[in-house]
Motif scaffolding. Sequence first.
Motif, mmCIF file in Angstrom:
data_model
loop_
_atom_site.group_PDB
_atom_site.id
_atom_site.type_symbol
_atom_site.label_atom_id
_atom_site.label_comp_id
_atom_site.label_asym_id
_atom_site.label_seq_id
_atom_site.Cartn_x
_atom_site.Cartn_y
_atom_site.Cartn_z
ATOM 1 N N LEU A 43 0.827 -1.210 0.000
ATOM 2 C CA LEU A 43 0.000 0.000 0.000
ATOM 3 C C LEU A 43 0.862 1.260 0.000
ATOM 4 C CD1 LEU A 43 -2.710 -1.139 2.571
ATOM 5 C CD2 LEU A 43 -3.130 -0.616 0.161
ATOM 6 N N SER A 44 1.935 1.232 0.761
ATOM 7 C CA SER A 44 2.845 2.370 0.797
ATOM 8 C C SER A 44 3.462 2.614 -0.577
ATOM 9 C CB SER A 44 3.928 2.136 1.847
ATOM 10 O OG SER A 44 4.872 3.180 1.847
ATOM 11 N N GLU A 45 3.877 1.536 -1.225
ATOM 12 C CA GLU A 45 4.468 1.657 -2.557
ATOM 13 C C GLU A 45 3.446 2.157 -3.581
ATOM 14 O OE1 GLU A 45 6.015 -2.200 -3.309
ATOM 15 O OE2 GLU A 45 7.591 -2.048 -1.773
ATOM 16 N N ALA A 46 2.168 1.914 -3.299
ATOM 17 C CA ALA A 46 1.103 2.366 -4.206
ATOM 18 C C ALA A 46 0.693 3.808 -3.944
ATOM 19 C CB ALA A 46 -0.108 1.452 -4.075
ATOM 20 N N GLY A 47 1.337 4.462 -2.963
ATOM 21 C CA GLY A 47 1.077 5.872 -2.730
ATOM 22 C C GLY A 47 0.126 6.185 -1.591
ATOM 23 N N PHE A 48 -0.073 5.221 -0.691
ATOM 24 C CA PHE A 48 -0.944 5.430 0.463
ATOM 25 C C PHE A 48 -0.131 5.486 1.753
ATOM 26 C CE2 PHE A 48 -3.583 3.132 -2.627
ATOM 27 C CZ PHE A 48 -4.672 3.996 -2.706
ATOM 28 N N GLU A 49 -0.743 6.029 2.790
ATOM 29 C CA GLU A 49 -0.205 5.850 4.133
ATOM 30 C C GLU A 49 -0.859 4.596 4.700
ATOM 31 O OE1 GLU A 49 0.636 8.335 8.160
ATOM 32 O OE2 GLU A 49 -1.411 8.434 7.398
ATOM 33 N N ALA A 50 -0.074 3.560 4.870
ATOM 34 C CA ALA A 50 -0.583 2.295 5.404
ATOM 35 C C ALA A 50 -0.529 2.335 6.921
ATOM 36 C CB ALA A 50 0.236 1.125 4.880
ATOM 37 N N VAL A 51 -1.627 1.986 7.545
ATOM 38 C CA VAL A 51 -1.740 2.007 9.003
ATOM 39 C C VAL A 51 -2.111 0.592 9.452
ATOM 40 C CG1 VAL A 51 -2.851 3.057 11.007
ATOM 41 C CG2 VAL A 51 -2.541 4.393 8.903
ATOM 42 N N HIS A 249 -7.351 -18.239 1.968
ATOM 43 C CA HIS A 249 -7.773 -17.257 2.973
ATOM 44 C C HIS A 249 -6.608 -16.365 3.407
ATOM 45 C CE1 HIS A 249 -10.544 -15.397 5.628
ATOM 46 N NE2 HIS A 249 -10.093 -15.913 6.742
ATOM 47 N N SER A 250 -5.817 -15.960 2.434
ATOM 48 C CA SER A 250 -4.738 -15.001 2.683
ATOM 49 C C SER A 250 -4.939 -13.818 1.748
ATOM 50 C CB SER A 250 -3.367 -15.639 2.449
ATOM 51 O OG SER A 250 -3.221 -16.015 1.091
ATOM 52 N N VAL A 251 -4.180 -12.761 1.998
ATOM 53 C CA VAL A 251 -4.286 -11.542 1.186
ATOM 54 C C VAL A 251 -3.017 -11.389 0.367
ATOM 55 C CG1 VAL A 251 -4.443 -9.026 1.255
ATOM 56 C CG2 VAL A 251 -5.789 -10.392 2.857
ATOM 57 N N ASP A 252 -3.153 -11.376 -0.950
ATOM 58 C CA ASP A 252 -1.994 -11.113 -1.795
ATOM 59 C C ASP A 252 -1.706 -9.619 -1.758
ATOM 60 O OD1 ASP A 252 -0.932 -10.235 -4.699
ATOM 61 O OD2 ASP A 252 -0.185 -12.233 -4.185
ATOM 62 N N PRO A 253 -0.540 -9.201 -1.269
ATOM 63 C CA PRO A 253 -0.290 -7.768 -1.072
ATOM 64 C C PRO A 253 -0.378 -6.941 -2.348
ATOM 65 C CG PRO A 253 1.285 -9.075 0.182
ATOM 66 C CD PRO A 253 0.550 -10.031 -0.707
ATOM 67 N N ALA A 254 0.331 -7.352 -3.395
ATOM 68 C CA ALA A 254 0.381 -6.535 -4.601
ATOM 69 C C ALA A 254 -0.983 -6.438 -5.280
ATOM 70 C CB ALA A 254 1.415 -7.107 -5.568
ATOM 71 N N ALA A 255 -1.658 -7.569 -5.419
ATOM 72 C CA ALA A 255 -2.954 -7.557 -6.094
ATOM 73 C C ALA A 255 -3.979 -6.744 -5.310
ATOM 74 C CB ALA A 255 -3.446 -8.994 -6.281
ATOM 75 N N THR A 256 -3.955 -6.888 -3.994
ATOM 76 C CA THR A 256 -4.920 -6.167 -3.163
ATOM 77 C C THR A 256 -4.645 -4.667 -3.181
ATOM 78 O OG1 THR A 256 -5.158 -8.118 -1.751
ATOM 79 C CG2 THR A 256 -5.915 -6.014 -0.854
ATOM 80 N N ALA A 257 -3.383 -4.286 -3.091
ATOM 81 C CA ALA A 257 -3.037 -2.867 -3.142
ATOM 82 C C ALA A 257 -3.453 -2.250 -4.474
ATOM 83 C CB ALA A 257 -1.541 -2.677 -2.909
ATOM 84 N N ALA A 258 -3.328 -3.008 -5.562
ATOM 85 C CA ALA A 258 -3.721 -2.495 -6.878
ATOM 86 C C ALA A 258 -5.231 -2.268 -6.941
ATOM 87 C CB ALA A 258 -3.281 -3.468 -7.964
ATOM 88 N N ILE A 259 -5.996 -3.152 -6.331
ATOM 89 C CA ILE A 259 -7.465 -3.006 -6.304
ATOM 90 C C ILE A 259 -7.851 -1.778 -5.490
ATOM 91 C CG2 ILE A 259 -9.578 -4.046 -5.411
ATOM 92 C CD1 ILE A 259 -8.294 -6.794 -6.151
ATOM 93 N N ALA A 261 -5.963 0.870 -4.946
ATOM 94 C CA ALA A 261 -5.539 2.061 -5.677
ATOM 95 C C ALA A 261 -6.496 2.414 -6.810
ATOM 96 C CB ALA A 261 -4.127 1.852 -6.221
ATOM 97 N N ALA A 262 -6.981 1.389 -7.518
ATOM 98 C CA ALA A 262 -7.867 1.641 -8.645
ATOM 99 C C ALA A 262 -9.185 2.273 -8.220
ATOM 100 C CB ALA A 262 -8.134 0.330 -9.384
ATOM 101 N N ARG A 263 -9.628 1.969 -7.000
ATOM 102 C CA ARG A 263 -10.924 2.474 -6.548
ATOM 103 C C ARG A 263 -10.823 3.761 -5.724
ATOM 104 N NH1 ARG A 263 -10.900 -2.195 -8.239
ATOM 105 N NH2 ARG A 263 -12.783 -3.251 -9.006
ATOM 106 N N VAL A 264 -9.800 3.879 -4.952
ATOM 107 C CA VAL A 264 -9.673 5.070 -4.109
ATOM 108 C C VAL A 264 -9.244 6.266 -4.938
ATOM 109 C CG1 VAL A 264 -8.394 6.075 -2.173
ATOM 110 C CG2 VAL A 264 -9.236 3.721 -2.041
ATOM 111 N N ARG A 265 -8.467 6.030 -5.958
ATOM 112 C CA ARG A 265 -7.996 7.142 -6.778
ATOM 113 C C ARG A 265 -9.027 7.568 -7.817
ATOM 114 N NH1 ARG A 265 -2.396 5.417 -6.786
ATOM 115 N NH2 ARG A 265 -1.687 5.807 -4.667
#
Length: 265
Positions: A43-51, A249-259, A261-265
């Motif tokens: 998420l950080s690499e995608a331009g967000f502040e990850a908390v 039942h895990s979260v793929d980091p890159a794919a999830t961050a891309a999703i 980014a596509a919606r929040v931006r």
Amino acid sequence: MQHARSADGTPIAFHRRGSGTPVIVIGGAFSTAADASAIADALSEAGFEAVTVDRRARGDSGDGPADARERAPFSPEREAEDVAAVIDAVGGSAVLLGHSSGALVALLAAAHGAPVTHLFLSEPPMRFGLDEPAADLPERLQSLVDAGRTREAVLTFQREGIELPEPMIEQIAASELMPHLESLAQSTVYDATIAAATSDPDERMLHLRVPTTVLLGAETFPLLERAAPMLVERMPSAELVRVPESRGHSVDPAATAAIVAARVR
């Protein structure tokens, strides 16, 4: 690491990395902020502040006010207030990304009026009244924890709350991970309570005016395969997005961050 003070005085630990719109990651059963480090990096690499957050009774967070003589009775609203406190600490509004029981907490927080701009609910374990765990599961778990039988509490929650296969439970019980899970035993009470309260979501949860994305990975539990589309059918603000990169039942980091980014931006 920082702490936010929840409405009841409980200190809630959180970590921040990156800059941009805050995305608060809320983990599922037995997870801590450390377990979300990979998705936080993405998420950080995608331009967000990850908390990333240690939910109540986990990691560096408290379990009630530090000066309280005894823990007050738990209700799901406490974790909704915990999330609201973190949102306030990171700027007053945020995106929520919750996984598993963390998705239930995210939905609760939004339903209770937390300033959420977008919800991402990853594999929320809702049952919609079908094959619900025994109603007294939270009470029995609390009795085990109070008696110091933390190992039994963990295994009971895995068996009845999550419904893991018995061979998997036996493997976990014999692993080096077990002491860590036992340290989180109190949180099983909270997860079981929250699951019961949100398993058949009420109108306030279903009719949020918050854009909502329900994420569903591959090779996951049948309960989750059933729950995600059922939630989207009932929730006008929601869309279902399949994430084939997220498996078991895990979260793929890159794919999830891309999703995100596509919606929040």
